[in-house]
Scaffold this motif. Structure first.
Motif, PDB file in Angstrom:
ATOM      1  N   PHE A 104       0.856  -1.179   0.000  1.00 11.26           N
ATOM      2  CA  PHE A 104       0.000   0.000   0.000  1.00 11.26           C
ATOM      3  C   PHE A 104       0.894   1.232   0.000  1.00 11.26           C
ATOM      4  O   PHE A 104       2.102   1.156   0.199  1.00 11.26           O
ATOM      5  N   PHE A 105       0.293   2.408  -0.226  1.00 10.60           N
ATOM      6  CA  PHE A 105       1.041   3.655  -0.285  1.00 10.60           C
ATOM      7  C   PHE A 105       0.851   4.494   0.974  1.00 10.60           C
ATOM      8  O   PHE A 105      -0.226   4.515   1.560  1.00 10.60           O
ATOM      9  N   PHE A 106       1.905   5.189   1.371  1.00 10.07           N
ATOM     10  CA  PHE A 106       1.804   6.297   2.313  1.00 10.07           C
ATOM     11  C   PHE A 106       2.702   7.400   1.772  1.00 10.07           C
ATOM     12  O   PHE A 106       3.399   7.206   0.766  1.00 10.07           O
ATOM     13  N   SER A 107       2.699   8.576   2.394  1.00  5.11           N
ATOM     14  CA  SER A 107       3.425   9.701   1.809  1.00  5.11           C
ATOM     15  C   SER A 107       4.332  10.392   2.820  1.00  5.11           C
ATOM     16  O   SER A 107       4.184  10.255   4.028  1.00  5.11           O
ATOM     17  N   LYS A 108       5.288  11.144   2.266  1.00  2.00           N
ATOM     18  CA  LYS A 108       6.154  12.028   3.024  1.00  2.00           C
ATOM     19  C   LYS A 108       6.119  13.395   2.347  1.00  2.00           C
ATOM     20  O   LYS A 108       5.855  13.490   1.132  1.00  2.00           O
ATOM     21  N   PRO A 109       6.398  14.476   3.079  1.00  2.84           N
ATOM     22  CA  PRO A 109       6.443  15.787   2.426  1.00  2.84           C
ATOM     23  C   PRO A 109       7.657  15.905   1.519  1.00  2.84           C
ATOM     24  O   PRO A 109       8.713  15.312   1.786  1.00  2.84           O
ATOM     25  N   ALA A 110       7.527  16.667   0.450  1.00  4.45           N
ATOM     26  CA  ALA A 110       8.629  16.816  -0.496  1.00  4.45           C
ATOM     27  C   ALA A 110       9.875  17.382   0.171  1.00  4.45           C
ATOM     28  O   ALA A 110      11.004  17.004  -0.163  1.00  4.45           O
ATOM     29  N   ASP A 111       9.697  18.287   1.153  1.00  7.91           N
ATOM     30  CA  ASP A 111      10.867  18.903   1.772  1.00  7.91           C
ATOM     31  C   ASP A 111      11.533  18.015   2.823  1.00  7.91           C
ATOM     32  O   ASP A 111      12.449  18.462   3.530  1.00  7.91           O
ATOM     33  N   ARG A 157      10.181   6.647  12.502  1.00  6.93           N
ATOM     34  CA  ARG A 157      10.087   6.636  13.966  1.00  6.93           C
ATOM     35  C   ARG A 157       9.224   5.420  14.320  1.00  6.93           C
ATOM     36  O   ARG A 157       8.006   5.508  14.427  1.00  6.93           O
ATOM     37  N   ARG A 158       9.906   4.276  14.499  1.00  6.45           N
ATOM     38  CA  ARG A 158       9.204   2.997  14.580  1.00  6.45           C
ATOM     39  C   ARG A 158       8.243   2.934  15.756  1.00  6.45           C
ATOM     40  O   ARG A 158       7.140   2.397  15.642  1.00  6.45           O
ATOM     41  N   ASP A 159       8.655   3.455  16.900  1.00  6.91           N
ATOM     42  CA  ASP A 159       7.774   3.401  18.063  1.00  6.91           C
ATOM     43  C   ASP A 159       6.484   4.173  17.820  1.00  6.91           C
ATOM     44  O   ASP A 159       5.385   3.707  18.189  1.00  6.91           O
ATOM     45  N   LEU A 160       6.580   5.331  17.151  1.00  5.77           N
ATOM     46  CA  LEU A 160       5.384   6.111  16.866  1.00  5.77           C
ATOM     47  C   LEU A 160       4.545   5.477  15.766  1.00  5.77           C
ATOM     48  O   LEU A 160       3.308   5.526  15.806  1.00  5.77           O
ATOM     49  N   GLN A 161       5.204   4.875  14.781  1.00  7.08           N
ATOM     50  CA  GLN A 161       4.472   4.177  13.726  1.00  7.08           C
ATOM     51  C   GLN A 161       3.656   3.027  14.304  1.00  7.08           C
ATOM     52  O   GLN A 161       2.475   2.846  13.980  1.00  7.08           O
ATOM     53  N   ILE A 162       4.286   2.228  15.160  1.00  8.72           N
ATOM     54  CA  ILE A 162       3.596   1.070  15.738  1.00  8.72           C
ATOM     55  C   ILE A 162       2.441   1.523  16.625  1.00  8.72           C
ATOM     56  O   ILE A 162       1.347   0.937  16.591  1.00  8.72           O
ATOM     57  N   ALA A 163       2.642   2.592  17.400  1.00  9.05           N
ATOM     58  CA  ALA A 163       1.564   3.097  18.249  1.00  9.05           C
ATOM     59  C   ALA A 163       0.387   3.560  17.403  1.00  9.05           C
ATOM     60  O   ALA A 163      -0.780   3.285  17.726  1.00  9.05           O
ATOM     61  N   LYS A 194      -5.036   2.213  14.970  1.00 10.34           N
ATOM     62  CA  LYS A 194      -5.679   2.349  13.662  1.00 10.34           C
ATOM     63  C   LYS A 194      -5.714   3.818  13.207  1.00 10.34           C
ATOM     64  O   LYS A 194      -6.686   4.287  12.618  1.00 10.34           O
ATOM     65  N   ARG A 195      -4.624   4.523  13.456  1.00  8.87           N
ATOM     66  CA  ARG A 195      -4.479   5.905  13.025  1.00  8.87           C
ATOM     67  C   ARG A 195      -3.474   5.980  11.878  1.00  8.87           C
ATOM     68  O   ARG A 195      -2.691   5.064  11.676  1.00  8.87           O
ATOM     69  N   PRO A 196      -3.475   7.092  11.126  1.00  7.43           N
ATOM     70  CA  PRO A 196      -2.513   7.237  10.024  1.00  7.43           C
ATOM     71  C   PRO A 196      -1.065   7.178  10.524  1.00  7.43           C
ATOM     72  O   PRO A 196      -0.782   7.472  11.681  1.00  7.43           O
ATOM     73  N   TRP A 197      -0.155   6.850   9.608  1.00  7.05           N
ATOM     74  CA  TRP A 197       1.254   6.660   9.936  1.00  7.05           C
ATOM     75  C   TRP A 197       2.077   7.937   9.895  1.00  7.05           C
ATOM     76  O   TRP A 197       3.278   7.902  10.168  1.00  7.05           O
ATOM     77  N   GLU A 198       1.496   9.074   9.539  1.00 11.92           N
ATOM     78  CA  GLU A 198       2.310  10.257   9.270  1.00 11.92           C
ATOM     79  C   GLU A 198       3.272  10.599  10.407  1.00 11.92           C
ATOM     80  O   GLU A 198       4.419  10.981  10.165  1.00 11.92           O
ATOM     81  N   ALA A 234      13.315  15.762   7.353  1.00 11.14           N
ATOM     82  CA  ALA A 234      14.555  15.070   6.989  1.00 11.14           C
ATOM     83  C   ALA A 234      14.408  13.547   7.010  1.00 11.14           C
ATOM     84  O   ALA A 234      15.383  12.835   7.198  1.00 11.14           O
ATOM     85  N   SER A 235      13.206  13.051   6.753  1.00 11.49           N
ATOM     86  CA  SER A 235      12.955  11.607   6.827  1.00 11.49           C
ATOM     87  C   SER A 235      13.147  10.881   5.504  1.00 11.49           C
ATOM     88  O   SER A 235      12.898   9.673   5.422  1.00 11.49           O
ATOM     89  N   ALA A 236      13.595  11.605   4.453  1.00 11.90           N
ATOM     90  CA  ALA A 236      13.715  10.974   3.133  1.00 11.90           C
ATOM     91  C   ALA A 236      15.033  11.320   2.453  1.00 11.90           C
ATOM     92  O   ALA A 236      15.053  11.978   1.402  1.00 11.90           O
ATOM     93  N   PRO A 237      16.179  10.890   3.003  1.00 11.24           N
ATOM     94  CA  PRO A 237      17.440  11.092   2.286  1.00 11.24           C
ATOM     95  C   PRO A 237      17.384  10.456   0.898  1.00 11.24           C
ATOM     96  O   PRO A 237      16.819   9.373   0.726  1.00 11.24           O
ATOM     97  N   CYS A 238      17.983  11.140  -0.083  1.00 10.40           N
ATOM     98  CA  CYS A 238      17.965  10.609  -1.454  1.00 10.40           C
ATOM     99  C   CYS A 238      19.224  11.032  -2.191  1.00 10.40           C
ATOM    100  O   CYS A 238      19.587  12.216  -2.192  1.00 10.40           O
TER     101      CYS A 238
END
Length: 229
Positions: free
Chosen positions: A55-62, A117-123, A128-132, A139-143
């Motif tokens: 499935f898809f989730f998103s991150k901000p472009a910045d 942030r695995r602990d926050l994602q799992i919580a 049953k809340r969004p993963w954002e 700075a969560s998407a180094p490329c």
């Protein structure tokens, strides 16, 4: 104030971009989409059913951090994980794209890290809340720099690996993707897709040096810094 900024009540933030190998031009990032649960062994290590579709989730472009950059250790977590991924940058897009035409939409490929942030994602997942809160932080998407598809083709196999302080943590192959690149394209020009991670995800701490590589695509190195003041 520049003419471009004259119509705004505040100065617009700079456009998020990714470097392009072999040129002084950059790729303008519209959105970042991430594919969840796209490598079987990673699904197993996270305790999920391998029969569930990705499935898809998103991150901000910045959230983009360039090669050689520093990622401040984020607030609210004590368990930030690394997830090395193939990055796909789209030069065009659309809906209901036929598989045989999907690769025509791709400008190029790079190496990225989906920091989590695995602990926050799992919580969030358990409630049953969004993963954002676990995925879409600063700075969560180094490329790393993009390689144009006209130069390297469309990689469908090859080693994908990540080291932390010189020790291999993740070591897989692009061929292990459950859903391949043409099957996840239904977006727009400027969109970036992070295509999922192989097994071996683990926590990282301030001071760690993360080195990533995808065979035939490129490399990416970032350092985890101290929390931002």
């Amino acid at each position: 104030m520049s003419e471009d900024a004259a119509g705004y009540v505040i100065t617009p933030p700079p456009r998020a971009t990714i470097a392009v190998t072999g040129t002084d031009k950059t790729f303008p990032v519209r959105r970042i989409w991430c594919v969840g649960r796209n490598y079987e062994e990673h699904i197993r290590e996270m305790g999920h059913d391998v029969r569930d579709p990705p499935f898809f989730f998103s991150k901000p472009a910045d959230a983009i951090v360039p090669d050689g950059g520093t990622v401040p250790y984020p607030p609210l977590t004590k368990d930030m994980h690394h997830e090395v991924e193939l990055v796909v940058a789209l030069g065009s897009g659309g809906r209901n794209i036929r598989l045989e035409r999907a690769l025509d939409c791709i400008f190029g490929y790079g190496v990225g890290i989906d920091l989590t942030r695995r602990d926050l994602q799992i919580a969030s997942r358990d409630m049953k809340r969004p993963w954002e809160i676990g995925k879409a932080f600063d700075a969560s998407a180094p490329c790393g720099p993009l390689q144009p598809a006209t130069r390297i083709g469309h990689p469908s196999r090859g080693r994908i690996a990540l080291k932390v302080n010189g020790q291999v943590r993740q070591d897989g192959d692009l061929a292990q993707m459950i859903w391949n690149v043409p099957e996840v394209i239904e977006l727009a020009a400027g969109d970036v897709i992070m295509t999922g991670t192989p097994s071996g995800v683990a926590a990282t701490v301030a001071g760690d040096k993360l080195e990533c590589e995808i065979a035939g695509v490129g490399k990416l190195t970032v350092t985890i810094g101290q929390p931002a003041s």
